[in-house]
Design a protein around this motif. Structure first.
Motif, PDB file in Angstrom:
ATOM      1  N   SER A  11       0.767  -1.275   0.002  1.00  0.00           N
ATOM      2  CA  SER A  11      -0.159  -0.063  -0.023  1.00  0.00           C
ATOM      3  C   SER A  11       0.864   1.456   0.020  1.00  0.00           C
ATOM      4  O   SER A  11       0.484   2.352  -0.700  1.00  0.00           O
ATOM      5  CB  SER A  11      -0.862  -0.007   1.246  1.00  0.00           C
ATOM      6  OG  SER A  11      -0.348   0.015   2.488  1.00  0.00           O
ATOM      7  N   CYS A  12       2.009   1.213   0.761  1.00  0.00           N
ATOM      8  CA  CYS A  12       3.008   2.454   0.443  1.00  0.00           C
ATOM      9  C   CYS A  12       3.373   2.463  -0.663  1.00  0.00           C
ATOM     10  O   CYS A  12       3.317   3.764  -1.286  1.00  0.00           O
ATOM     11  CB  CYS A  12       3.940   2.375   1.473  1.00  0.00           C
ATOM     12  SG  CYS A  12       3.413   2.634   3.405  1.00  0.00           S
ATOM     13  N   LEU A  13       3.761   1.842  -1.573  1.00  0.00           N
ATOM     14  CA  LEU A  13       4.283   1.678  -2.817  1.00  0.00           C
ATOM     15  C   LEU A  13       3.259   2.198  -3.756  1.00  0.00           C
ATOM     16  O   LEU A  13       3.467   3.031  -4.565  1.00  0.00           O
ATOM     17  CB  LEU A  13       4.809   0.417  -3.283  1.00  0.00           C
ATOM     18  CG  LEU A  13       6.300  -0.114  -2.607  1.00  0.00           C
ATOM     19  CD1 LEU A  13       6.598  -1.754  -3.061  1.00  0.00           C
ATOM     20  CD2 LEU A  13       7.229   0.929  -2.822  1.00  0.00           C
ATOM     21  N   PHE A  14       2.115   1.661  -3.335  1.00  0.00           N
ATOM     22  CA  PHE A  14       0.886   2.199  -4.298  1.00  0.00           C
ATOM     23  C   PHE A  14       0.423   3.622  -4.110  1.00  0.00           C
ATOM     24  O   PHE A  14       0.477   4.406  -4.988  1.00  0.00           O
ATOM     25  CB  PHE A  14      -0.332   1.329  -4.219  1.00  0.00           C
ATOM     26  CG  PHE A  14      -1.503   1.694  -4.954  1.00  0.00           C
ATOM     27  CD1 PHE A  14      -1.568   1.421  -6.280  1.00  0.00           C
ATOM     28  CD2 PHE A  14      -2.781   2.449  -4.367  1.00  0.00           C
ATOM     29  CE1 PHE A  14      -2.591   1.869  -6.888  1.00  0.00           C
ATOM     30  CE2 PHE A  14      -3.788   2.924  -5.170  1.00  0.00           C
ATOM     31  CZ  PHE A  14      -3.643   2.523  -6.425  1.00  0.00           C
ATOM     32  N   VAL A  15       0.650   4.259  -3.085  1.00  0.00           N
ATOM     33  CA  VAL A  15       0.552   5.625  -2.649  1.00  0.00           C
ATOM     34  C   VAL A  15       1.670   6.465  -3.446  1.00  0.00           C
ATOM     35  O   VAL A  15       1.206   7.508  -4.264  1.00  0.00           O
ATOM     36  CB  VAL A  15       0.398   5.803  -1.241  1.00  0.00           C
ATOM     37  CG1 VAL A  15       0.602   7.267  -0.834  1.00  0.00           C
ATOM     38  CG2 VAL A  15      -0.935   5.239  -0.818  1.00  0.00           C
TER      39      VAL A  15
END
Length: 87
Positions: A11-15
């Motif tokens: 999720s951090c990478l997606f953001v």
């Protein structure tokens, strides 16, 4: 614990790689980026759009919400804390 960490990292990478929303770009006055994003969305959908076809109706908001709104009243602060705990 490992699955939770994997989801958190993903999720951090997606953001980091996801673009800002069109609404946010328009409200912040970044219309050139908004036009580019509209064109890329149209390309993904198999459509051809020129810059002249894209028009934005900008409504100036008096105030954007911020962190103070989450703790402005006792009731809202409780809801914010409970939601954060459950999440």
């Amino acid at each position: 614990m490992l699955p939770l960490r994997i989801v958190l990292i993903a999720s951090c990478l997606f953001v980091r790689i996801s673009p800002e929303s069109l609404r946010w770009l328009i409200v912040k006055g970044k219309t050139e980026k908004a036009v580019d994003l509209c064109k890329s969305i149209a390309h993904v959908n198999g459509k051809q759009v020129s810059k002249e076809e894209i028009k934005f109706e900008v409504k100036h908001e008096e105030r954007m919400g911020d962190i103070r709104d989450l703790f402005g009243s006792r009731d809202m602060a409780m809801k914010t804390l409970i939601t954060g705990y459950c999440w």
